[in-house]
Write an enzyme that holds these catalytic residues in place. Structure first.
Site, PDB file in Angstrom:
ATOM      1  N   ILE A  11       0.921  -1.426   0.094  1.00 19.07           N
ATOM      2  CA  ILE A  11       0.178  -0.086  -0.158  1.00 19.07           C
ATOM      3  C   ILE A  11       0.661   1.304  -0.207  1.00 19.07           C
ATOM      4  O   ILE A  11       0.474   2.278  -0.665  1.00 19.07           O
ATOM      5  CB  ILE A  11      -0.977   0.054   1.265  1.00 19.07           C
ATOM      6  CG1 ILE A  11      -2.179   1.106   0.842  1.00 19.07           C
ATOM      7  CG2 ILE A  11      -0.203   0.222   2.451  1.00 19.07           C
ATOM      8  CD1 ILE A  11      -2.964   0.729  -0.287  1.00 19.07           C
ATOM      9  N   SER A  33      12.065   0.965   6.812  1.00 17.39           N
ATOM     10  CA  SER A  33      11.533  -0.340   6.320  1.00 17.39           C
ATOM     11  C   SER A  33      12.738  -1.321   6.362  1.00 17.39           C
ATOM     12  O   SER A  33      13.819  -0.827   6.166  1.00 17.39           O
ATOM     13  CB  SER A  33      11.027  -0.230   4.810  1.00 17.39           C
ATOM     14  OG  SER A  33      10.076  -1.222   4.679  1.00 17.39           O
ATOM     15  N   ARG A  34      12.431  -2.474   6.737  1.00 16.21           N
ATOM     16  CA  ARG A  34      13.434  -3.455   6.848  1.00 16.21           C
ATOM     17  C   ARG A  34      13.995  -3.986   5.740  1.00 16.21           C
ATOM     18  O   ARG A  34      15.076  -4.314   5.254  1.00 16.21           O
ATOM     19  CB  ARG A  34      13.238  -4.733   7.750  1.00 16.21           C
ATOM     20  CG  ARG A  34      12.718  -4.284   9.183  1.00 16.21           C
ATOM     21  CD  ARG A  34      11.953  -5.230   9.820  1.00 16.21           C
ATOM     22  NE  ARG A  34      10.839  -5.698   9.136  1.00 16.21           N
ATOM     23  CZ  ARG A  34      10.069  -6.719   9.331  1.00 16.21           C
ATOM     24  NH1 ARG A  34      10.181  -7.311  10.210  1.00 16.21           N
ATOM     25  NH2 ARG A  34       8.849  -6.916   8.354  1.00 16.21           N
ATOM     26  N   LYS A  87      -5.299   1.818   7.967  1.00 16.81           N
ATOM     27  CA  LYS A  87      -6.669   1.074   8.464  1.00 16.81           C
ATOM     28  C   LYS A  87      -5.997  -0.646   8.725  1.00 16.81           C
ATOM     29  O   LYS A  87      -5.452  -0.891   7.878  1.00 16.81           O
ATOM     30  CB  LYS A  87      -7.700   1.280   7.901  1.00 16.81           C
ATOM     31  CG  LYS A  87      -7.730   1.197   6.307  1.00 16.81           C
ATOM     32  CD  LYS A  87      -7.640  -0.376   5.553  1.00 16.81           C
ATOM     33  CE  LYS A  87      -8.015  -1.662   5.935  1.00 16.81           C
ATOM     34  NZ  LYS A  87      -7.708  -2.652   4.941  1.00 16.81           N
ATOM     35  N   ASP A 165     -10.129  -7.570   6.715  1.00 18.41           N
ATOM     36  CA  ASP A 165      -9.101  -6.637   6.185  1.00 18.41           C
ATOM     37  C   ASP A 165      -9.874  -5.774   5.140  1.00 18.41           C
ATOM     38  O   ASP A 165      -9.836  -4.366   5.081  1.00 18.41           O
ATOM     39  CB  ASP A 165      -7.875  -7.341   5.835  1.00 18.41           C
ATOM     40  CG  ASP A 165      -6.926  -6.127   5.392  1.00 18.41           C
ATOM     41  OD1 ASP A 165      -6.351  -5.561   6.062  1.00 18.41           O
ATOM     42  OD2 ASP A 165      -6.806  -5.900   4.037  1.00 18.41           O
TER      43      ASP A 165
END
Ligand code: NAP
Length: 307
Positions: A11, A33-34, A87, A165
């Site tokens: 997303i 971010s990894r 969300k 979801d």
């Protein structure tokens, strides 16, 4: 305003990065971010390092799955940053209340975003329904999980919500457009025998005037995808299609069939307003409906899910 994007996955890449790039309000100043990054943007693999190293970034937008989100949000608030939440805003309601309290105590903005509420025709549907007598409302949200969530193991794990979801997107629209509050009275959840979360759900709701309100969510839909809400009233029938991009009232259609178009730019415009006026927006009603469906739901074991 400078914003850091945390959790560079589907997303973030599909919606957040283009929405920020197209906004006059925002500058994507860092990512956390990894594994992921965005070309030309300073990349961190650890949130603490970003918070310590970039005091000029006042806003953090979290695009992680729901379970890790709380710790990241608390860390950002503790470091004095405003927070925007994908969300659902947390894995549990208690987490969301704790975040709201922490932001309030620190005088920071926090925004529980519901992107589907920003679909083109949602505001028009809300306005049309405002003075109507609702008789029946039916949500039909049927999509192909293999098409929309490839490789996402977290959706099947505890806290991952399964079919809720996407289903919570429908409920975010319903709670926005209905003038009355509803609550869950009954739910049936189909849970694959190798998963912790449902692949399909059927839900019934109480409506204060006795309207017949129900929802069907199903992640096994191949071919045409259906994201539809039909409201039958004493003065005609309104149908929202394509997740709220199209509205039909008694045969007359408005809008364009472009699901998600405009939703994220509107979320970022709202976040800019919240930060500039020192506001908060934590509407937890969609989350309450989902957690109640999970609490009341009768579990039916169904075929194992194999991607
Ligand atoms: P995703 O691609 O599976 O995950 C996003 C990123 O979060 C991953 O790339 C990963 O980045 C990081 N992450 C995953 N698990 C983590 C963990 N345990 N701890 C820390 N970081 C972790 O998920 P997504 O589809 O973008 O969804 C993220 C959120 O956006 C969800 O709440 C979802 O409901 C919402 N959303 C998704 C869509 C959609 O169409 N996919 C639409 C609207 C909203 P690193 O490994 O690089 O750290």
């Amino acid at each position: 305003m400078k914003v850091a994007l945390v959790g560079i996955g589907k997303i973030a890449v599909d919606q957040h990065v283009p929405a920020i790039a197209g906004s006059p309000d925002w500058d994507l100043a860092a990512t956390v971010s990894r594994h992921g990054s965005v070309d030309g943007v300073e990349a961190f693999s650890d949130l603490g390092a970003m918070l310590a190293g970039r005091p000029d970034i006042r806003v953090v937008s979290l695009c992680l799955p729901p379970v890790p989100r709380f710790d990241y949000a608390m860390q950002a608030l503790a470091a004095g940053r405003h927070v925007m939440l994908e969300k659902p805003p947390g894995a549990t309601l208690a987490e969301c209340h704790a975040l709201e309290r922490a932001a309030g105590a620190a005088g920071l903005s926090i925004y529980a975003t519901w992107h589907s509420r920003e679909a083109d025709m949602v505001a028009a549907a809300k306005a049309w329904l405002a003075d109507k007598t609702l008789r029946k409302l039916t949500v039909t949200w049927k999509e192909d999980v293999r098409r929309w969530h490839p490789g996402q193991a977290w959706i099947w794990e505890p806290g991952g919500l399964g079919v809720f979801d996407p289903g919570i997107n429908a409920l975010s629209i319903v709670t926005e457009i209905l003038p009355d509050e509803i609550h869950v009275t009954q739910a049936t959840l189909d849970v694959p025998e190798n998963c912790q979360t449902p692949i399909a759900a059927r839900i019934r709701f109480h409506h204060p005037s006795g309207a017949d309100v129900s929802a069907v969510f199903d992640w096994r839909q191949e071919g045409d995808q259906t994201w539809e809400i039909e409201a039958v009233t004493g003065a005609g029938t309104l149908t929202l299609r394509d997740g709220g991009a199209l509205m039909q009232i008694d045969g007359t259609t408005s809008g364009e069939a472009a699901p998600l178009a405009g939703e994220y730019p509107r979320l970022y415009a709202k976040m800019a307003q919240l930060v500039s006026r020192g506001g908060m927006d934590m509407d937890l009603r969609p989350m309450t409906l989902v957690t109640d469906a999970l609490a009341l739901g009768e579990r039916m074991r169904t075929d194992a899910f194999v991607e």
